[in-house]
Enzyme design. Structure first.
Site, PDB file in Angstrom:
ATOM      1  N   PRO A  13       6.754   6.619  -4.381  1.00 42.11           N
ATOM      2  CA  PRO A  13       5.291   6.582  -4.347  1.00 42.11           C
ATOM      3  C   PRO A  13       4.720   5.197  -4.065  1.00 42.11           C
ATOM      4  O   PRO A  13       5.258   4.185  -4.505  1.00 42.11           O
ATOM      5  CB  PRO A  13       4.903   7.031  -5.758  1.00 42.11           C
ATOM      6  CG  PRO A  13       6.076   6.714  -6.610  1.00 42.11           C
ATOM      7  CD  PRO A  13       7.276   6.930  -5.725  1.00 42.11           C
ATOM      8  N   ASN A  14       3.626   5.236  -3.316  1.00 39.12           N
ATOM      9  CA  ASN A  14       2.830   4.058  -2.947  1.00 39.12           C
ATOM     10  C   ASN A  14       3.462   3.204  -1.858  1.00 39.12           C
ATOM     11  O   ASN A  14       2.810   2.291  -1.349  1.00 39.12           O
ATOM     12  CB  ASN A  14       2.512   3.176  -4.178  1.00 39.12           C
ATOM     13  CG  ASN A  14       1.586   3.876  -5.148  1.00 39.12           C
ATOM     14  OD1 ASN A  14       0.497   4.292  -4.772  1.00 39.12           O
ATOM     15  ND2 ASN A  14       2.024   4.054  -6.382  1.00 39.12           N
ATOM     16  N   ARG A  21      -0.946  -2.977   0.482  1.00 38.70           N
ATOM     17  CA  ARG A  21      -0.764  -2.965  -0.972  1.00 38.70           C
ATOM     18  C   ARG A  21      -0.243  -4.314  -1.474  1.00 38.70           C
ATOM     19  O   ARG A  21       0.866  -4.720  -1.118  1.00 38.70           O
ATOM     20  CB  ARG A  21       0.278  -1.885  -1.276  1.00 38.70           C
ATOM     21  CG  ARG A  21       0.690  -1.807  -2.697  1.00 38.70           C
ATOM     22  CD  ARG A  21       1.925  -0.946  -2.862  1.00 38.70           C
ATOM     23  NE  ARG A  21       2.216  -0.809  -4.263  1.00 38.70           N
ATOM     24  CZ  ARG A  21       3.360  -0.412  -4.762  1.00 38.70           C
ATOM     25  NH1 ARG A  21       4.352  -0.070  -3.955  1.00 38.70           N
ATOM     26  NH2 ARG A  21       3.526  -0.324  -6.047  1.00 38.70           N
ATOM     27  N   TYR A  26       4.423  -7.545  -2.085  1.00 39.35           N
ATOM     28  CA  TYR A  26       5.239  -6.675  -1.218  1.00 39.35           C
ATOM     29  C   TYR A  26       5.302  -7.114   0.240  1.00 39.35           C
ATOM     30  O   TYR A  26       6.015  -6.501   1.024  1.00 39.35           O
ATOM     31  CB  TYR A  26       4.718  -5.234  -1.318  1.00 39.35           C
ATOM     32  CG  TYR A  26       4.872  -4.664  -2.719  1.00 39.35           C
ATOM     33  CD1 TYR A  26       6.132  -4.450  -3.267  1.00 39.35           C
ATOM     34  CD2 TYR A  26       3.755  -4.386  -3.502  1.00 39.35           C
ATOM     35  CE1 TYR A  26       6.275  -3.966  -4.556  1.00 39.35           C
ATOM     36  CE2 TYR A  26       3.886  -3.886  -4.803  1.00 39.35           C
ATOM     37  CZ  TYR A  26       5.159  -3.679  -5.315  1.00 39.35           C
ATOM     38  OH  TYR A  26       5.307  -3.202  -6.590  1.00 39.35           O
ATOM     39  N   ASN A  77      14.640   3.460  -2.684  1.00 39.85           N
ATOM     40  CA  ASN A  77      13.597   2.701  -3.384  1.00 39.85           C
ATOM     41  C   ASN A  77      12.691   3.749  -4.017  1.00 39.85           C
ATOM     42  O   ASN A  77      11.778   4.268  -3.364  1.00 39.85           O
ATOM     43  CB  ASN A  77      12.813   1.806  -2.422  1.00 39.85           C
ATOM     44  CG  ASN A  77      11.806   0.942  -3.181  1.00 39.85           C
ATOM     45  OD1 ASN A  77      11.533   1.171  -4.363  1.00 39.85           O
ATOM     46  ND2 ASN A  77      11.236  -0.034  -2.497  1.00 39.85           N
ATOM     47  N   ALA A  80       7.908   3.326  -8.546  1.00 36.51           N
ATOM     48  CA  ALA A  80       7.596   3.443  -9.978  1.00 36.51           C
ATOM     49  C   ALA A  80       8.451   4.501 -10.684  1.00 36.51           C
ATOM     50  O   ALA A  80       8.744   4.357 -11.879  1.00 36.51           O
ATOM     51  CB  ALA A  80       6.121   3.750 -10.168  1.00 36.51           C
ATOM     52  N   GLU A 101      20.467   1.130  -4.786  1.00 37.00           N
ATOM     53  CA  GLU A 101      19.083   1.035  -5.266  1.00 37.00           C
ATOM     54  C   GLU A 101      18.467  -0.242  -4.697  1.00 37.00           C
ATOM     55  O   GLU A 101      19.051  -1.319  -4.813  1.00 37.00           O
ATOM     56  CB  GLU A 101      19.091   0.987  -6.797  1.00 37.00           C
ATOM     57  CG  GLU A 101      17.710   0.796  -7.403  1.00 37.00           C
ATOM     58  CD  GLU A 101      17.753   0.726  -8.940  1.00 37.00           C
ATOM     59  OE1 GLU A 101      18.816   1.032  -9.543  1.00 37.00           O
ATOM     60  OE2 GLU A 101      16.725   0.351  -9.525  1.00 37.00           O
ATOM     61  N   HIS A 103      14.813  -2.588  -4.240  1.00 37.32           N
ATOM     62  CA  HIS A 103      13.399  -2.910  -4.514  1.00 37.32           C
ATOM     63  C   HIS A 103      13.015  -4.111  -3.670  1.00 37.32           C
ATOM     64  O   HIS A 103      13.777  -5.085  -3.589  1.00 37.32           O
ATOM     65  CB  HIS A 103      13.181  -3.220  -6.001  1.00 37.32           C
ATOM     66  CG  HIS A 103      13.587  -2.073  -6.877  1.00 37.32           C
ATOM     67  ND1 HIS A 103      12.808  -0.941  -7.003  1.00 37.32           N
ATOM     68  CD2 HIS A 103      14.707  -1.855  -7.596  1.00 37.32           C
ATOM     69  CE1 HIS A 103      13.439  -0.083  -7.794  1.00 37.32           C
ATOM     70  NE2 HIS A 103      14.588  -0.604  -8.158  1.00 37.32           N
ATOM     71  N   ARG A 110       9.083  -9.510 -13.089  1.00 34.06           N
ATOM     72  CA  ARG A 110       7.758  -8.894 -13.248  1.00 34.06           C
ATOM     73  C   ARG A 110       7.610  -8.290 -14.651  1.00 34.06           C
ATOM     74  O   ARG A 110       8.343  -8.652 -15.559  1.00 34.06           O
ATOM     75  CB  ARG A 110       7.558  -7.880 -12.104  1.00 34.06           C
ATOM     76  CG  ARG A 110       7.649  -8.554 -10.727  1.00 34.06           C
ATOM     77  CD  ARG A 110       7.430  -7.576  -9.606  1.00 34.06           C
ATOM     78  NE  ARG A 110       6.099  -6.982  -9.670  1.00 34.06           N
ATOM     79  CZ  ARG A 110       5.744  -5.868  -9.013  1.00 34.06           C
ATOM     80  NH1 ARG A 110       6.627  -5.258  -8.229  1.00 34.06           N
ATOM     81  NH2 ARG A 110       4.533  -5.393  -9.127  1.00 34.06           N
TER      82      ARG A 110
HETATM   83  C1  DQA Z   1       9.209  -1.487  -6.136  1.00 36.29           C
HETATM   84  C2  DQA Z   1       9.083  -2.062  -7.559  1.00 36.29           C
HETATM   85  C3  DQA Z   1       8.515  -1.034  -8.508  1.00 36.29           C
HETATM   86  O1  DQA Z   1       8.396  -1.590  -9.809  1.00 36.29           O
HETATM   87  C4  DQA Z   1       7.146  -0.603  -8.057  1.00 36.29           C
HETATM   88  O2  DQA Z   1       6.646   0.422  -8.899  1.00 36.29           O
HETATM   89  C5  DQA Z   1       7.094  -0.195  -6.626  1.00 36.29           C
HETATM   90  C6  DQA Z   1       7.908  -0.896  -5.648  1.00 36.29           C
HETATM   91  C7  DQA Z   1       9.662  -2.549  -5.120  1.00 36.29           C
HETATM   92  O3  DQA Z   1      10.057  -2.170  -4.028  1.00 36.29           O
HETATM   93  O4  DQA Z   1       9.586  -3.751  -5.413  1.00 36.29           O
HETATM   94  O5  DQA Z   1       6.306   0.667  -6.251  1.00 36.29           O
HETATM   95  O6  DQA Z   1      10.204  -0.464  -6.176  1.00 36.29           O
END
Ligand code: DQA
Length: 145
Positions: A13-14, A21, A26, A77, A80, A101, A103, A110
């Protein structure tokens, strides 16, 4: 390209909001830029990349089930969901091919709620903080595995 070269690159998500964003966290690359990078990297490595993003947890679960049923490696990825979805973790537990995994940000620098992952216990490796290059590194590992 044969099915045994298929890699799923799954985004939660997002991440469709990349570019707009929180660019200080990011970066300025969009999801389309990230997809182009992954597809190009895959071509160079002899992998077929299926790059996907969803804001719907059930859809992510179905993609993970597809990977489990077909033995596809996964670059994930889960955004959240990483931090609170036992369902995503349980789906990752069913994978048999390598799971990496990824990110974009260094989640450990963070907020404390980002330090826990339901995915990591099932992952071959965790890459956090390398931005888009983390996806490239994950694909390079899968190609060499
Ligand atoms: C994320 C890190 C997560 O904590 C966050 O909720 C994201 C993006 C990253 O790519 O840094 O949406 O996975």
């Amino acid at each position: 390209m044969s099915d045994d070269k298929l890699v799923l690159v799954l985004n939660g998500p997002n991440l469709n909001r990349l570019g707009k964003r929180e660019p200080a966290i990011y970066g300025s690359q969009t999801l389309a830029d990230l997809e182009a990078l992954c597809v190009k990297t895959g071509e160079e490595l002899g992998l077929e990349v299926s790059f996907r993003q969803t804001n719907h947890e059930g859809e992510m679960l179905e993609w993970l089930h597809e990977a489990a049923d077909n033995g596809y490696p996964v670059v994930l990825n889960s955004a959240a969901w990483t931090h609170y979805s036992i369902a995503v973790g349980d789906a990752c537990a069913q994978l048999t091919a390598p799971l990496i995994e990824v990110h974009l940000s260094n989640v450990h620098q963070r907020e404390a709620f980002r330090h826990h992952s339901f995915v990591s216990a099932h992952a071959k490796a965790v890459i956090a903080g390398l931005g888009p290059y983390g996806y490239v590194a994950a694909l390079e590992f899968i190609a060499a595995a």
